[in-house]
Design a protein around this motif. Structure first.
Motif, short mmCIF file in Angstrom:
data_model
loop_
_atom_site.label_atom_id
_atom_site.label_comp_id
_atom_site.label_asym_id
_atom_site.label_seq_id
_atom_site.Cartn_x
_atom_site.Cartn_y
_atom_site.Cartn_z
N ASP A 53 -1.57 -9.69 0.19
CA ASP A 53 -1.77 -8.42 0.87
C ASP A 53 -2.79 -8.68 1.98
O ASP A 53 -3.61 -9.58 1.87
N LEU A 54 -2.72 -7.87 3.02
CA LEU A 54 -3.70 -8.01 4.10
C LEU A 54 -5.10 -7.72 3.58
O LEU A 54 -6.08 -8.32 4.00
N SER A 55 -5.18 -6.78 2.64
CA SER A 55 -6.48 -6.39 2.09
C SER A 55 -6.75 -7.12 0.78
O SER A 55 -5.95 -7.04 -0.15
N PRO A 56 -7.88 -7.86 0.69
CA PRO A 56 -8.19 -8.57 -0.56
C PRO A 56 -8.27 -7.63 -1.75
O PRO A 56 -7.83 -7.97 -2.85
N ALA A 57 -8.78 -6.41 -1.55
CA ALA A 57 -8.91 -5.46 -2.65
C ALA A 57 -7.52 -5.06 -3.17
O ALA A 57 -7.30 -4.96 -4.37
N MET A 58 -6.58 -4.84 -2.25
CA MET A 58 -5.21 -4.51 -2.64
C MET A 58 -4.56 -5.69 -3.36
O MET A 58 -3.85 -5.52 -4.35
N ALA A 59 -4.80 -6.91 -2.81
CA ALA A 59 -4.21 -8.10 -3.43
C ALA A 59 -4.72 -8.26 -4.86
O ALA A 59 -3.97 -8.60 -5.77
N ALA A 60 -6.01 -7.95 -5.07
CA ALA A 60 -6.62 -8.14 -6.39
C ALA A 60 -6.07 -7.16 -7.43
O ALA A 60 -6.18 -7.40 -8.62
N LEU A 61 -5.45 -6.07 -6.97
CA LEU A 61 -4.85 -5.10 -7.91
C LEU A 61 -3.76 -5.74 -8.76
O LEU A 61 -3.37 -5.19 -9.78
N ASN A 62 -3.25 -6.88 -8.30
CA ASN A 62 -2.07 -7.45 -8.94
C ASN A 62 -2.36 -8.30 -10.15
O ASN A 62 -1.45 -8.80 -10.78
N GLY A 63 -3.65 -8.51 -10.47
CA GLY A 63 -3.97 -9.24 -11.68
C GLY A 63 -3.89 -10.74 -11.53
O GLY A 63 -4.90 -11.40 -11.57
N GLY A 64 -2.72 -11.29 -11.33
CA GLY A 64 -2.55 -12.74 -11.30
C GLY A 64 -3.10 -13.37 -10.04
O GLY A 64 -3.94 -12.79 -9.36
N PRO A 65 -2.67 -14.61 -9.74
CA PRO A 65 -3.16 -15.27 -8.53
C PRO A 65 -2.80 -14.49 -7.28
O PRO A 65 -1.67 -14.01 -7.16
#
Lengths: 263, 76
Positions: A53-65
């Motif tokens: 995701d462009l946003s690290p916070a949004m990417a981190a919502l996904n749990g895995g790597p």
């Protein structure tokens, strides 16, 4: 996120339905902008997922790597995945053809790209309502709803990106709102405001949104908002896929077939 | 969303943001977003370095930030 999570879930379910239609087993998936919704659904199917995701916070919502990345500068080596899923995440990309080419390169041969994006017809009710209200108030119309591609352009996009067996079909999700303002609030909550660069930056005429919302057609006291989604599927080319025959290798004349003269 | 994968849950809680390690699966597939060339992982500095692009991409909380505008330009 809370308000629009249901929409993201529904759109993701409809896109991932296509996975359940194929007998192929996928093991390594890239989730592009899935906002925590897509990755969980893929893992539930036993697929390992990397999310971006462009946003690290949004990417981190996904749990895995997960990786923070720009869809136009993807940081993945060739053949890294056998499945790429982009559910409602490519419509803000400036260079969509370039992005699709990069996604195709990140796929191993015979890997699958699944993407959904809104196409023409989306928010038509609101677009028409705003145009009519603005015309009545000011005698002119400014673009207030983002432009959307046409469905037929979507298949061409897949082909241009070098994907084999491209298919683009449409799914429609219709929302009904009792409170008209909630529609605008939901659009804002989803981050789907007007992002046209050349949009009219003056303050909208007084009463424009009120007039537009009041003018929307009603059904049982509720207004309709349509989300028309193009569901795109395309495969990274592989020799195992159906190939066209070489030119001139046909042994039956098409003219004979059409006359019904073949045995 | 509360997906408990062993790979992420057995990580000992890092205190320093930069020292949170990258998932090894990511190191296998990540390339420089500009040159698509290889990256070096500087674990101590928490950076992924692309020599060809002359950029060092930060790693924050174990998340590689592969955005050119967030990268540090390397001294020539």
């Amino acid at each position: 996120m809370g308000r629009v999570a249901a929409v993201l879930e529904e759109a993701a379910d409809r896109l991932l339905d296509r996975l359940d239609d194929t007998t192929r087993k996928f093991t390594r998936a890239l989730d592009v902008g899935g906002r925590g919704v897509v990755a969980a659904k893929l893992r539930a199917r036993g697929i390992k997922v990397v999310s971006t995701d462009l946003s690290p916070a949004m990417a981190a919502l996904n749990g895995g790597p997960c990786v923070a990345a720009d869809e136009e500068y993807l940081p993945f080596g060739p053949g890294s995945f056998d499945l790429v899923v982009a559910s409602l995440s490519l419509h803000w990309v400036n260079d969509l053809p370039g992005c699709l080419i990069q996604l195709r390169r990140s796929l191993a041969p015979d890997g699958l790209l699944l993407a959904s994006l809104p196409v023409l017809g989306t928010l038509d009710e609101l677009r028409n309502g705003l145009a009519e209200a603005e015309l009545a108030l000011t005698g002119g119309v400014a673009p207030r709803i983002s432009p959307f591609p046409e469905l037929r352009d979507c298949a061409a996009l897949l082909q241009r990106a070098g994907l084999a067996l491209p298919v683009a079909d449409v799914e429609e999700i219709v929302f009904r709102y009792a409170d008209r303002l909630t529609l605008l609030r939901d659009l804002r909550a989803a981050g789907e405001g007007n992002a046209i660069r050349l949009r009219d930056r003056r303050i909208p005429p007084r009463g424009l949104f009120a007039a537009a919302l009041a003018g929307l057609p009603e059904e049982d006291g509720r207004i309709r908002a349509t989300l028309r989604l193009a569901m795109l599927t395309g495969w990274a080319p592989a020799p195992s896929q159906p190939q066209p025959l070489a030119r001139g290798s046909a042994r039956v004349s098409l003219a004979d077939v059409l006359r019904g003269e073949t045995g | 969303m509360s997906d408990t994968e062993p790979a992420t849950s057995d990580v000992s809680m890092p205190t320093d943001r930069a020292s949170a390690p990258i998932d090894p699966r990511l190191l296998e597939i990540l390339v420089c977003p500009i040159t698509k060339g290889p990256l070096e992982y500087d674990r101590a500095a928490g950076e992924l370095i692309s020599r060809r692009a002359g950029l060092a991409f930060p790693v924050r909380d174990g998340i590689p930030i592969m955005l050119p505008e967030e990268a540090r330009t390397l001294e020539p």
